[in-house]
Structures are given as structure tokens and as C-alpha cells.
Design an enzyme around this catalytic site. Structure first.
Site, mmCIF file in Angstrom:
data_model
loop_
_atom_site.group_PDB
_atom_site.id
_atom_site.type_symbol
_atom_site.label_atom_id
_atom_site.label_comp_id
_atom_site.label_asym_id
_atom_site.label_seq_id
_atom_site.Cartn_x
_atom_site.Cartn_y
_atom_site.Cartn_z
ATOM 1 N N ASP A 13 44.619 38.711 48.100
ATOM 2 C CA ASP A 13 44.568 38.316 49.184
ATOM 3 C C ASP A 13 45.297 36.479 49.123
ATOM 4 O O ASP A 13 44.810 35.514 49.484
ATOM 5 C CB ASP A 13 42.629 38.190 48.761
ATOM 6 C CG ASP A 13 41.946 39.045 48.394
ATOM 7 O OD1 ASP A 13 42.630 40.337 49.328
ATOM 8 O OD2 ASP A 13 41.372 39.055 47.900
ATOM 9 N N LYS A 16 49.061 37.845 52.784
ATOM 10 C CA LYS A 16 50.225 39.264 53.390
ATOM 11 C C LYS A 16 50.004 39.847 54.693
ATOM 12 O O LYS A 16 50.486 39.524 55.287
ATOM 13 C CB LYS A 16 49.727 40.028 52.173
ATOM 14 C CG LYS A 16 50.236 39.845 50.499
ATOM 15 C CD LYS A 16 50.068 41.529 50.055
ATOM 16 C CE LYS A 16 48.167 41.695 49.898
ATOM 17 N NZ LYS A 16 47.787 41.184 49.108
ATOM 18 N N GLY A 40 42.608 44.054 52.345
ATOM 19 C CA GLY A 40 41.714 43.752 53.157
ATOM 20 C C GLY A 40 42.596 42.558 53.590
ATOM 21 O O GLY A 40 42.596 41.668 53.346
ATOM 22 N N HIS A 41 43.773 42.613 54.919
ATOM 23 C CA HIS A 41 44.496 41.918 55.691
ATOM 24 C C HIS A 41 43.941 41.231 56.668
ATOM 25 O O HIS A 41 43.788 41.867 57.382
ATOM 26 C CB HIS A 41 45.571 42.775 55.420
ATOM 27 C CG HIS A 41 46.372 43.840 54.136
ATOM 28 N ND1 HIS A 41 47.704 43.789 54.335
ATOM 29 C CD2 HIS A 41 46.258 42.937 53.507
ATOM 30 C CE1 HIS A 41 47.628 44.232 52.869
ATOM 31 N NE2 HIS A 41 46.333 43.964 52.473
ATOM 32 N N GLN A 223 47.353 44.648 48.062
ATOM 33 C CA GLN A 223 47.107 44.530 47.021
ATOM 34 C C GLN A 223 48.228 43.353 46.566
ATOM 35 O O GLN A 223 48.691 42.399 46.825
ATOM 36 C CB GLN A 223 47.197 45.586 45.820
ATOM 37 C CG GLN A 223 45.582 46.045 45.633
ATOM 38 C CD GLN A 223 45.755 47.252 46.877
ATOM 39 O OE1 GLN A 223 46.509 48.065 46.916
ATOM 40 N NE2 GLN A 223 45.074 47.065 47.725
HETATM 41 P P1 GDP Z 1 45.617 39.191 52.475
HETATM 42 O O1 GDP Z 1 44.831 40.430 51.317
HETATM 43 O O2 GDP Z 1 46.904 38.998 51.208
HETATM 44 O O3 GDP Z 1 46.439 39.645 53.640
HETATM 45 O O4 GDP Z 1 44.681 37.986 52.250
HETATM 46 P P2 GDP Z 1 43.206 37.629 52.972
HETATM 47 O O5 GDP Z 1 43.458 38.048 54.321
HETATM 48 O O6 GDP Z 1 42.696 39.174 51.906
HETATM 49 O O7 GDP Z 1 42.716 36.759 52.700
HETATM 50 C C1 GDP Z 1 43.617 35.927 53.141
HETATM 51 C C2 GDP Z 1 42.902 34.887 54.246
HETATM 52 O O8 GDP Z 1 43.235 33.270 54.119
HETATM 53 C C3 GDP Z 1 42.598 35.134 55.459
HETATM 54 O O9 GDP Z 1 40.905 35.207 55.624
HETATM 55 C C4 GDP Z 1 43.824 34.645 56.327
HETATM 56 O O10 GDP Z 1 42.939 34.407 57.829
HETATM 57 C C5 GDP Z 1 43.515 33.176 55.631
HETATM 58 N N1 GDP Z 1 44.896 32.691 55.797
HETATM 59 C C6 GDP Z 1 45.897 32.444 55.039
HETATM 60 N N2 GDP Z 1 46.679 31.866 55.363
HETATM 61 C C7 GDP Z 1 46.202 30.894 55.603
HETATM 62 C C8 GDP Z 1 46.342 29.539 55.230
HETATM 63 O O11 GDP Z 1 47.475 29.126 55.274
HETATM 64 N N3 GDP Z 1 45.343 28.404 55.313
HETATM 65 C C9 GDP Z 1 43.971 29.375 55.617
HETATM 66 N N4 GDP Z 1 42.605 27.968 55.776
HETATM 67 N N5 GDP Z 1 43.726 29.754 55.263
HETATM 68 C C10 GDP Z 1 44.768 31.278 55.356
HETATM 69 P P1 IMO Z 2 44.753 42.429 49.292
HETATM 70 O O1 IMO Z 2 45.885 43.948 50.042
HETATM 71 C C1 IMO Z 2 42.520 42.007 45.936
HETATM 72 C C2 IMO Z 2 40.729 44.504 43.317
HETATM 73 C C3 IMO Z 2 39.227 45.037 42.722
HETATM 74 C C4 IMO Z 2 39.570 45.042 41.184
HETATM 75 C C5 IMO Z 2 40.497 46.299 41.062
HETATM 76 C C6 IMO Z 2 40.520 47.461 41.112
HETATM 77 O O2 IMO Z 2 43.834 42.545 50.507
HETATM 78 O O3 IMO Z 2 44.955 42.044 48.931
HETATM 79 P P2 IMO Z 2 40.402 49.382 43.511
HETATM 80 O O4 IMO Z 2 39.229 49.826 44.739
HETATM 81 O O5 IMO Z 2 41.654 49.283 43.605
HETATM 82 O O6 IMO Z 2 39.861 50.626 42.556
HETATM 83 O O7 IMO Z 2 39.845 47.881 42.538
HETATM 84 O O8 IMO Z 2 41.509 45.938 42.204
HETATM 85 N N1 IMO Z 2 41.593 45.137 44.306
HETATM 86 C C7 IMO Z 2 41.873 44.049 44.837
HETATM 87 N N2 IMO Z 2 41.519 42.986 44.838
HETATM 88 N N3 IMO Z 2 42.862 42.412 46.679
HETATM 89 C C8 IMO Z 2 42.883 43.348 47.486
HETATM 90 O O9 IMO Z 2 43.666 44.285 48.662
HETATM 91 C C9 IMO Z 2 42.926 44.600 46.467
HETATM 92 N N4 IMO Z 2 42.590 45.938 46.207
HETATM 93 C C10 IMO Z 2 42.323 46.297 45.257
HETATM 94 O O10 IMO Z 2 39.011 43.736 43.487
HETATM 95 O O11 IMO Z 2 39.278 44.921 40.760
HETATM 96 MG MG MG Z 3 42.637 40.977 51.052
#
Ligand code: GDP
Ligand code: IMO
Ligand code: MG
Length: 433
Positions: A13, A16, A40-41, A223
Site C-alpha cells: 500500500d 504502487k 489493491g492498487h 505487496q
Molecule cells: P498500492 O497497493 O501500493 O497500489 O497502494 P493503495 O492503492 O492500496 O493505497 C494507496 C492509497 O493512497 C490510495 O488510496 C491512493 O489513491 C492514495 N495515494 C497515492 N498517492 C498518494 C499521495 O501522494 N497522497 C495522498 N493523499 N494519497 C495518495
Molecule cells: P498491495 O499490493 C498490504 C498482507 C495481509 C496479511 C499478509 C498475508 O495492495 O500493496 P495474504 O492474503 O497475501 O496471504 O496475506 O499480507 N497483504 C497486504 N498488505 N497490501 C497488500 O497488497 C497486501 N497483500 C497482502 O494483510 O498481513
Molecule cells: Mg494496496
């Protein structure tokens, strides 16, 4: 053309999805190489907000070919739902290429993920319950069903029968669950297979040929480094290899195809699920990060644990992935915190560690050694150049860069594609105004 790898440097998170979407403007292929719909991207661009679990984050560009490579585990029902949801929003997923070697997540994997977590009680990992661990376990046991099996009903039914016999015994005798019905499962999956058939291909060969033809390839990690099965905080990890080495194994590309390895790093740290987290802040600062940063899981909706920036982990990620540059995200979220701190080392058992300690128990007991930095009150979300940032924010970025030993090339100050600064070398070395 060389390929670029993009990896998360923390526990996932990091942003990415946003980073991949931005860089995909200069790319021909965006490739997921590991993980599944545990990811979840989030992408926000041109008024479109996408929450992607399997489909690579380059999907908004009509010229980009999205690829699910060999190392991914695919729940075909989820994949088709995601493709349909995109089609409903007039985003065309028809170019998607899916490796025939990718393993399938089956209903018994979902069932096993749920019961094994329940069985662990308070020792549970806090998985996303998407069947990821059980699917990779079957792959390693050589019991997995693969995407290519979907195209041969006879083979699919034969393999399923053998595997399901054992799975049903375990589910019913060990975990007291009802056995699953193989016929309806085969029916459903072969139906998914018919729809996926036009997408199934040898993705490793596709990428190899693309690079030979001068195309650009971006490998999008899911991840993060600390969730890596080998290099993360085992056993509180996922079951695949998000690190740069995993990008090669998972895509079938050789190491010489890659030049840049971009580490996506959040300006603070979050973690979902169980496991050690030395800089976790249960106080006011952590609360602000969670609230202002909207730190709720994209996949499961769980509140993410929040804490201070950890340079020990960043240096580790630089080393493990061979990072060449950083994409720093969510700097805007820190606005308004009166004082900031960065963890530069750990203390455990009267010893100071500048690297991740060699034993898990030391890491569990690690107390952060913090460097204090000034905060800033200005809103950063409209900044578009490094010089637009207040001096304290510039100093925070420069300190991260110094501690990492690799340059911060991009800074994100909001979720939208536009809310990004590309840092030029001259800006980086200029004194703050
Ligand atoms: P990922 O799993 O690495 O793709 O990250 P996620 O999408 O799960 O979580 C990142 C969250 O932060 C998402 O809701 C993005 O829309 C948000 N986000 C990404 N970059 C920024 C930023 O620079 N500032 C803020 N406020 N939100 C951001
Ligand atoms: P993105 O790509 C954050 C965490 C789960 C748990 C551990 C194992 O959005 O960054 P799993 O279901 O993979 O066997 O769970 O890994 N986890 C993540 N945490 N972002 C993710 O993906 C994750 N994918 C798995 O919360 O601790
Ligand atoms: Mg994510």
C-alpha cells in the site's frame, strides 16, 4: 529497450498503483509478476478512480498491453468480474494477456485460507482471505491447476478430481467443513476458461519479443519488500516474492533485461494484518496519518496500522531490490504534524542495529532510534516542482534520500496522477528558498 521493475519498499500500500499509472505513460507493457487479488492498487486519473486487484495499473492507457505473467495466482471469477467492471466504465480490457502457466485460485483455496486462519486463533496472520497462501502452497506441492488446464476440459476434470479428493478429506475430517462439489466447480471453471481463452498466451515469450522489438516493459510489484516470503517479516508475509528478484522469476525475463528498479516508498509507514512494526504509532500522529491518508485497505477495508518513516527498512529494501531510485508518496499527508521523526536505527538488548537485526526476536523487540525533524503546516497538494515545497518538506525528502543512498526521483502529493513532482538533479541540489 530495457525493462523497469517497480516494487513496494514497505508492507504494501505504498502507492504502487498511482506510481505505475504515472509511469505507464512511457511504457508499452505493464506486467503483474506475483501475488493475486490480495493486492489493491488505486489509480486516480482524468476523473476515473480505479481500484484494481489483478489487472495491471496501466489499463487506462489504450496503447498499453496489460500482462498477468507466470508468477501470478489467478482467481478467474474475480478476474472476469474486474474485466466486466472496466468494460462497464468504457475501459477496454481486451488487450489483457494472461500466462497459461499462472496458477488458479480454486474454491478450496478460499475455504482453506479461512479455516487455517481461524485455527491459528490469536496467532493468525490476518490474511486477505483470497486463497493466496493455499494456492501457492499447492503450486509448490505440484498439485496446482493452471490457467492452461482450463483450455482442456478432460485434463482439468482429471486433475481436479485427484486434488479435490484430498482437499475434501482435509476440509471435512480436520476442519469439520462440508466437502465441495467437483462437478459444479469444473462446470464453473471451464466456463471461465472459455471466456479467458482469447487472452491466454506465452507471456514470457511475448515480453522477450517485445523487448527485442524496442518496446518498453514495466513490471508492477504487488505487496512489498517486507511481505516477501523469503526476505520479509516471516511468517507475517504473503506467499510470493514481491522483491525485484521475484519480478524476473515471475515474468520469465533474464536479469540483463532490467536497468531501473524503482522503490515506491510512503512518507510514513503502514501495515495491514499481524506482525512486528517497530515504528508503529498508536498516538495522535498515527491517528492523523490514518485519517488524512485514508489508510483503509483497498481489498479488505481493514484500518491500516500507521507509524513513522523507517529508514532501516528503506535501506534494507534498497539492498534487497538493488533500487536505483525512489518514488516517494503521500508527503502531503504529513502537513500539519508539528514535529516529524524518522527512524534511523533500532535498539534491542542494549545493542544498536543500523540494519534489520539478524534474528526475528530482536526485530520484535526493536525500539526505534529517532531523528527529529521540523514539520510544516502548508498544504502540499498543489505543488508541482520540488522548489514549490516548503523548506521543511524539502529537508524531510533530502534526509530520506541521504539515508537511502539513492535519489528520490518522484514525489507524490495527492492521489491524482497530476499530483506528482519529478525531481530534477539541479532542484535536488539547490538550497531551499
Ligand atoms: P498500492 O497497493 O501500493 O497500489 O497502494 P493503495 O492503492 O492500496 O493505497 C494507496 C492509497 O493512497 C490510495 O488510496 C491512493 O489513491 C492514495 N495515494 C497515492 N498517492 C498518494 C499521495 O501522494 N497522497 C495522498 N493523499 N494519497 C495518495
Ligand atoms: P498491495 O499490493 C498490504 C498482507 C495481509 C496479511 C499478509 C498475508 O495492495 O500493496 P495474504 O492474503 O497475501 O496471504 O496475506 O499480507 N497483504 C497486504 N498488505 N497490501 C497488500 O497488497 C497486501 N497483500 C497482502 O494483510 O498481513
Ligand atoms: Mg494496496
Amino acid at each position: 529497450m530495457p525493462a523497469t521493475i517497480l516494487v513496494g519498499t514497505q508492507w504494501g500500500d505504498e502507492g504502487k498503483g498511482k506510481a505505475t499509472d504515472l509511469l505507464a505513460a512511457r511504457t508499452d507493457f505493464v506486467v503483474r509478476y506475483q501475488g493475486g487479488n490480495n493486492a489493491g492498487h488505486t489509480v486516480l486519473a482524468g476523473g476515473q478512480l480505479l481500484k484494481l486487484h489483478l489487472i495491471p495499473s496501466g489499463i487506462l492507457y489504450p496503447d498499453v498491453t496489460p500482462v498477468l505473467a507466470d508468477g501470478v495466482v489467478i482467481d478467474p471469477k474475480v478476474l472476469l468480474e474486474e474485466m466486466d467492471a472496466l468494460t462497464d466504465r468504457e475501459i477496454d480490457p481486451s488487450r489483457l494477456a494472461v500466462s497459461g502457466n499462472a496458477h488458479l485460485i480454486m474454491p478450496y483455496h478460499l475455504a482453506m485460507d479461512a479455516v487455517t486462519e481461524r485455527y491459528l486463533g490469536k496467532l493468525k496472520l490476518g490474511t486477505t482471505k483470497r486463497g493466496i497462501g493455499p494456492a501457492y502452497a499447492d503450486k509448490a506441492m505440484r498439485l496446482g491447476l493452471r490457467v492452461q488446464d482450463l483450455t482442456d476440459p478432460k485434463i482439468f476434470r482429471e486433475k481436479l478430481e485427484v486434488v479435490l479428493k484430498e482437499k475434501n478429506l482435509v476440509l471435512s475430517k480436520v476442519y469439520n467443513r462440508l466437502p465441495l462439489d467437483g462437478d459444479s466447480m469444473a462446470e464453473d471453471y471451464l466456463g471461465y476458461g472459455e471466456r479467458l481463452a482469447p487472452h491466454i498466451t506465452d507471456t514470457a515469450a511475448l515480453l522477450y519479443e517485445a523487448l527485442r522489438a524496442g518496446k518498453r516493459v514495466l513490471l508492477e510489484g504487488a505487496q512489498g519488500t517486507l511481505l516477501d516470503l523469503d526476505h520479509g517479516t516471516y511468517p507475517f508475509v504473503t506467499s510470493s516474492s514481491p522483491v525485484a528478484g521475484g519480478a524476473l522469476a515471475g515474468s520469465g525475463l533474464g536479469p540483463k533485461e532490467v536497468d531501473d528498479v524503482i522503490g515506491v516508498t510512503k512518507a510514513y509507514v503502514t501495515r495491514v494484518g499481524s506482525g512486528p512494526f517497530p515504528t508503529e504509532d498508536a498516538g495522535e500522529a498515527g491517528r492523523q496519518m490514518g485519517e488524512k491518508g485514508n489508510e483503509f485497505g483497498t481489498t479488505t477495508g481493514r484500518a491500516r496500522r500507521c507509524g513513522w518513516f523507517d529508514a532501516v527498512l528503506l535501506r534494507y529494501a534498497v539492498r534487497i531490490n538493488g533500487l536505483t531510485e525512489l518514488f516517494l508518496t503521500k508527503l502531503d499527508v504529513l502537513s500539519g504534524l508539528p514535529r516529524l521523526q524518522i527512524c534511523t536505527a533500532y535498539r534491542a538488548d542494549d545493542e544498536v542495529f543500523e540494519d534489520v537485526p539478524p534474528h526475528q526476536s530482536l526485530f520484535h523487540r526493536a525500539e526505534p532510534v529517532y531523528q527529529r525533524l521540523s514539520g510544516w503546516t502548508e498544504d502540499l497538494t498543489a505543488a508541482r516542482r520540488f522548489q514549490d515545497l516548503p523548506p521543511a518538506a524539502q529537508a524531510y525528502v533530502r534526509r530520506i534520500e541521504e539515508l537511502a543512498g539513492v535519489p528520490v526521483r518522484y514525489i507524490s502529493v495527492g492521489p491524482d496522477r497530476e499530483q506528482t513532482l519529478e525531481v530534477t538533479t539541479s532542484a535536488r541540489h539547490r538550497r531551499p528558498a
